[in-house]
Scaffold this motif. Structure first.
Motif, short mmCIF file in Angstrom:
data_model
loop_
_atom_site.label_atom_id
_atom_site.label_comp_id
_atom_site.label_asym_id
_atom_site.label_seq_id
_atom_site.Cartn_x
_atom_site.Cartn_y
_atom_site.Cartn_z
N ASP A 268 0.83 -1.21 0.00
CA ASP A 268 0.00 0.00 0.00
C ASP A 268 0.86 1.25 0.00
O ASP A 268 0.64 2.19 -0.77
CB ASP A 268 -0.93 0.02 1.22
N LEU A 269 1.87 1.27 0.89
CA LEU A 269 2.73 2.44 1.01
C LEU A 269 3.61 2.60 -0.24
O LEU A 269 3.84 3.72 -0.71
CB LEU A 269 3.61 2.33 2.25
N MET A 270 4.09 1.49 -0.79
CA MET A 270 4.95 1.54 -1.96
C MET A 270 4.20 2.09 -3.18
O MET A 270 4.65 3.04 -3.82
CB MET A 270 5.50 0.15 -2.28
N PHE A 271 3.03 1.50 -3.49
CA PHE A 271 2.26 1.97 -4.63
C PHE A 271 1.72 3.36 -4.37
O PHE A 271 1.63 4.19 -5.29
CB PHE A 271 1.11 1.00 -4.93
N GLY A 272 1.36 3.63 -3.14
CA GLY A 272 0.87 4.97 -2.80
C GLY A 272 1.94 6.02 -3.01
O GLY A 272 1.69 7.09 -3.56
N GLY A 273 3.16 5.72 -2.58
CA GLY A 273 4.26 6.66 -2.73
C GLY A 273 4.60 6.94 -4.18
O GLY A 273 4.79 8.10 -4.59
N ILE A 274 4.70 5.87 -4.99
CA ILE A 274 5.02 6.03 -6.41
C ILE A 274 3.93 6.83 -7.11
O ILE A 274 4.20 7.76 -7.89
CB ILE A 274 5.18 4.66 -7.09
N THR A 275 2.67 6.49 -6.83
CA THR A 275 1.56 7.14 -7.51
C THR A 275 1.43 8.61 -7.15
O THR A 275 1.17 9.45 -8.02
CB THR A 275 0.23 6.41 -7.19
N ILE A 276 1.63 8.93 -5.87
CA ILE A 276 1.44 10.32 -5.47
C ILE A 276 2.54 11.22 -6.04
O ILE A 276 2.28 12.33 -6.51
CB ILE A 276 1.35 10.46 -3.93
N VAL A 277 3.79 10.75 -6.03
CA VAL A 277 4.90 11.56 -6.55
C VAL A 277 4.80 11.69 -8.07
O VAL A 277 4.82 12.80 -8.62
CB VAL A 277 6.26 10.97 -6.15
N CYS A 278 4.65 10.57 -8.76
CA CYS A 278 4.58 10.59 -10.22
C CYS A 278 3.29 11.23 -10.72
O CYS A 278 3.27 11.89 -11.77
CB CYS A 278 4.72 9.18 -10.78
N GLY A 279 2.21 11.01 -9.97
CA GLY A 279 0.93 11.59 -10.36
C GLY A 279 0.96 13.11 -10.31
O GLY A 279 0.50 13.79 -11.23
N ILE A 280 1.51 13.65 -9.22
CA ILE A 280 1.58 15.11 -9.08
C ILE A 280 2.49 15.70 -10.16
O ILE A 280 2.11 16.62 -10.89
CB ILE A 280 2.09 15.49 -7.68
N LEU A 281 3.72 15.17 -10.26
CA LEU A 281 4.68 15.71 -11.22
C LEU A 281 4.20 15.53 -12.67
O LEU A 281 4.30 16.44 -13.49
CB LEU A 281 6.04 15.05 -11.03
N GLY A 282 3.69 14.35 -12.98
CA GLY A 282 3.25 14.07 -14.34
C GLY A 282 2.07 14.92 -14.78
O GLY A 282 2.05 15.48 -15.87
N THR A 283 1.05 15.02 -13.90
CA THR A 283 -0.14 15.79 -14.25
C THR A 283 0.17 17.27 -14.41
O THR A 283 -0.30 17.92 -15.35
CB THR A 283 -1.23 15.60 -13.18
N LEU A 284 0.98 17.82 -13.49
CA LEU A 284 1.37 19.22 -13.60
C LEU A 284 2.20 19.46 -14.86
O LEU A 284 2.00 20.44 -15.58
CB LEU A 284 2.16 19.64 -12.36
N ALA A 285 3.13 18.54 -15.13
CA ALA A 285 4.00 18.70 -16.30
C ALA A 285 3.18 18.67 -17.59
O ALA A 285 3.44 19.45 -18.51
CB ALA A 285 5.05 17.60 -16.31
N GLY A 286 2.19 17.77 -17.68
CA GLY A 286 1.37 17.68 -18.88
C GLY A 286 0.64 18.98 -19.16
O GLY A 286 0.58 19.44 -20.31
N GLY A 287 0.09 19.60 -18.11
CA GLY A 287 -0.61 20.87 -18.29
C GLY A 287 0.32 21.99 -18.72
O GLY A 287 0.02 22.75 -19.65
N TYR A 288 1.47 22.10 -18.07
CA TYR A 288 2.41 23.17 -18.39
C TYR A 288 3.03 22.98 -19.78
O TYR A 288 3.25 23.96 -20.51
CB TYR A 288 3.51 23.25 -17.33
N VAL A 289 3.31 21.73 -20.15
CA VAL A 289 3.90 21.48 -21.47
C VAL A 289 2.93 21.89 -22.57
O VAL A 289 3.32 22.51 -23.58
CB VAL A 289 4.30 20.00 -21.62
N LEU A 290 1.65 21.56 -22.41
CA LEU A 290 0.67 21.93 -23.43
C LEU A 290 0.53 23.45 -23.52
O LEU A 290 0.38 24.01 -24.62
CB LEU A 290 -0.69 21.30 -23.14
N ASP A 291 0.58 24.15 -22.39
CA ASP A 291 0.54 25.61 -22.43
C ASP A 291 1.76 26.18 -23.15
O ASP A 291 1.65 27.16 -23.90
CB ASP A 291 0.46 26.18 -21.00
N LEU A 292 2.92 25.57 -22.94
CA LEU A 292 4.13 26.02 -23.63
C LEU A 292 4.06 25.75 -25.13
O LEU A 292 4.58 26.53 -25.94
CB LEU A 292 5.37 25.34 -23.04
N MET A 293 3.42 24.63 -25.50
CA MET A 293 3.25 24.29 -26.92
C MET A 293 2.20 25.17 -27.60
O MET A 293 2.05 25.12 -28.81
CB MET A 293 2.83 22.82 -27.06
#
Length: 539
Positions: free
Chosen positions: A349-374
């Protein structure tokens, strides 16, 4: 020739007799006919923050019910003779993997029925109040999950959780899209949808801690308590206006003043207050809200659905989203169990939770900002969706091929980072490929589709597949390969002619002036008064 010319009307001596009951009605609509009301407490950033917390709680619930602490393990009696009573939901109700998957997907029944209803009601009822109703239902249903006594009782409660969620998911994104800065629209949507992986990840951790230290029931009680203030907020705060819809207050005003016109002499009377309010004389009388036939709503709903189904950009976007969500839904539900069985993770639970929360936050934010830059366009959104999903699928597939736990963690983290970059762009397309008045229905039907064809069948189907092959690694590889299908579908969208319809005017909006209520959008004045100076914009 000999006809007498009509005498001019002395407007200074013209009076209108207002019935007492009409007077009472008009006291409740000062925003349209009297002094302007105070602006709403909400600023764009406050609105975004509140919606993010609500969205986070929605998905904490999804993660909690999938966690080993809440979901638990089934009762078992091996050949050795030592029987286990199990734990969590599976242990208390003695349910198999298929029934367990049904519980995770039961909310979809309520979501399917309620989403189109809330989206249609947004045209006659203030959307902000609808969110308050939905969150109230969600709060009561979540508390009911904690009080459930068997499989069927918790399944019914999960259905009502879906009803409560329906209002929020249909209306929150259009509100955010209205009030976000023009150059940061996708980034703001990315921040909002960042709460999906973050919420699921926190739910894993939250459910594991509460379920293991107290009881799985307390996890649901805690969620209900946290959501209660936001449900109340939906009723007590002054409502906001959604782009593409006329404010509910103005509709009430038009209804009330139309009664005054009837009293003052009907169609042959001089220019009435109603006509002054609308800025023009109308030969067609305004119908009151109560007089609108339900058949009109069904007819309009059918017309709106036809528009969506014939929109190639919208259909391709949603089809790709369905395939994507099929995988993500199964990952979120079966991920901790798969990780525990494949790599013998001590704290899955902690392992998948940790991976998902870090990658989810960074990935989702990055996707939005990259599209705005494009430069946020529908074509660029499809390009980002296709490339990010293909690369993410490749890394996730390779991760499950590794026998080393550390190799799996490294590749799977990169894969999730890329996969979650799609959240902002895919919802940007849903909001901008249709005209403003269709956005709630667009979001509602997108959400219904990705659930009913995506994560709802994926959870039980993956359970059936695992019961058949009895190999979690093989099951995970088969599941991950579907992400390549999603990438291919979105690749087709690059070649479609997509038009951004965000600034198109709605055909349904009446001409309304002097509308100075607190229900205006936050960043710009959508409705101007032609007879008075314009009001300053909110920034």
């Amino acid at each position: 020739m000999g006809e007498e010319e009509p005498k001019p009307v002395d407007e200074s001596n013209t009076s209108v007799v207002v019935p007492l009951e009409t007077e009472t009605e008009m006291e409740g609509i000062p925003t349209a006919l009297s002094t302007p009301a105070k602006p709403s407490w909400f600023t764009p950033k406050r609105l975004l923050g509140i919606f993010c917390v609500i969205n986070l709680l929605n998905y904490v619930d999804r993660g909690a019910i999938a966690s080993n602490g809440v979901n638990g393990s089934r009762r078992s009696c091996p050949k050795s003779g030592t029987c286990s009573s199990g734990s969590g939901l599976q242990g208390d109700f003695n349910i198999n993997n298929f029934e367990d998957g049904v519980i995770s997907s039961a909310f979809m029944v309520g979501l399917l029925v309620a989403s189109p209803i809330f989206a249609t009601l947004a045209k006659s009822v203030n959307p902000f109040r609808l969110i308050g109703v939905g969150l109230s239902v969600w709060t009561l249903a979540t508390a009911g999950c904690g009080l459930s006594i068997n499989f069927w009782s918790i399944a019914v409660c999960r259905m009502f959780v879906g009803v409560g969620e329906a209002s929020f998911i249909s209306l929150a994104a259009p509100f955010i899209d209205d009030n976000a800065p023009v150059a940061q629209k996708t980034a703001w949507l990315g921040i909002f949808y960042m709460c999906i992986p973050s919420g699921i990840a926190l739910g894993y951790v939250y459910g594991g801690l509460v379920g293991n230290h107290f009881s799985w029931r307390y996890a649901f009680f805690g969620e209900a308590i946290l959501m209660l203030p936001f449900a109340v907020l939906g009723f007590v705060m002054k409502p906001l206006q959604l782009k593409g819809f006329s404010p509910a207050e103005s509709k009430k005003a038009l209804t009330a003043v139309s009664q005054i016109q009837d009293v003052s002499g009907g169609k042959d009377a001089p220019l009435s207050i109603k006509e002054e309010f609308t800025g023009q004389g109308s030969k067609k009388p305004f119908r009151s809200i109560g007089a609108c036939c339900n058949l009109d709503h069904f007819s309009k709903f059918g017309e709106d659905m036809k528009v969506l189904l014939f929109d190639k950009v919208y259909v391709v976007n949603v089809l790709g989203y369905i395939a994507y969500n099929f995988v993500i839904g199964a990952y979120s539900y079966w991920g901790p169990k798969a990780g525990y069985n494949i790599y013998h993770m001590a704290n899955a639970d902690l392992m998948f939770g940790g991976i998902t929360i870090v990658c989810g936050i960074l990935g989702t934010l990055a996707g939005g900002y990259v599209l705005d830059l494009m430069t946020s366009t529908i074509s660029n959104a499809f390009k980002l969706l296709s490339v990010a999903t293909f690369l993410g699928a490749s890394f996730c597939f390779g991760a499950f091929c590794f026998k080393s736990l550390y190799g799996f963690i490294a590749l799977f983290s990169v894969g999730e980072l890329l996969v979650f970059a799609t959240q902002g762009p895919v919802n940007y397309v849903c909001l901008h490929c249709v005209k403003p008045s269709l956005r709630p229905l667009s979001m509602a039907m997108s959400t219904v589709s990705i659930h009913i064809f995506g994560d709802v069948p994926s959870s039980p189907l993956v359970g059936v597949l695992q019961d058949h092959v009895k190999n979690w690694r093989e099951t995970a590889l088969i599941l991950t390969s579907i992400l390549f299908l999603a990438s291919g579908i979105w690749f087709i969208g690059i070649f479609l002619h997509g038009v951004d319809r965000f600034n198109e005017e709605s055909d349904e909006l009446p001409i309304i002036v002097n509308e100075r209520s607190n229900t205006t959008p936050l960043l710009e004045e959508r409705v101007e008064n032609v007879n008075s100076p314009a009001e300053p914009s909110w920034h």
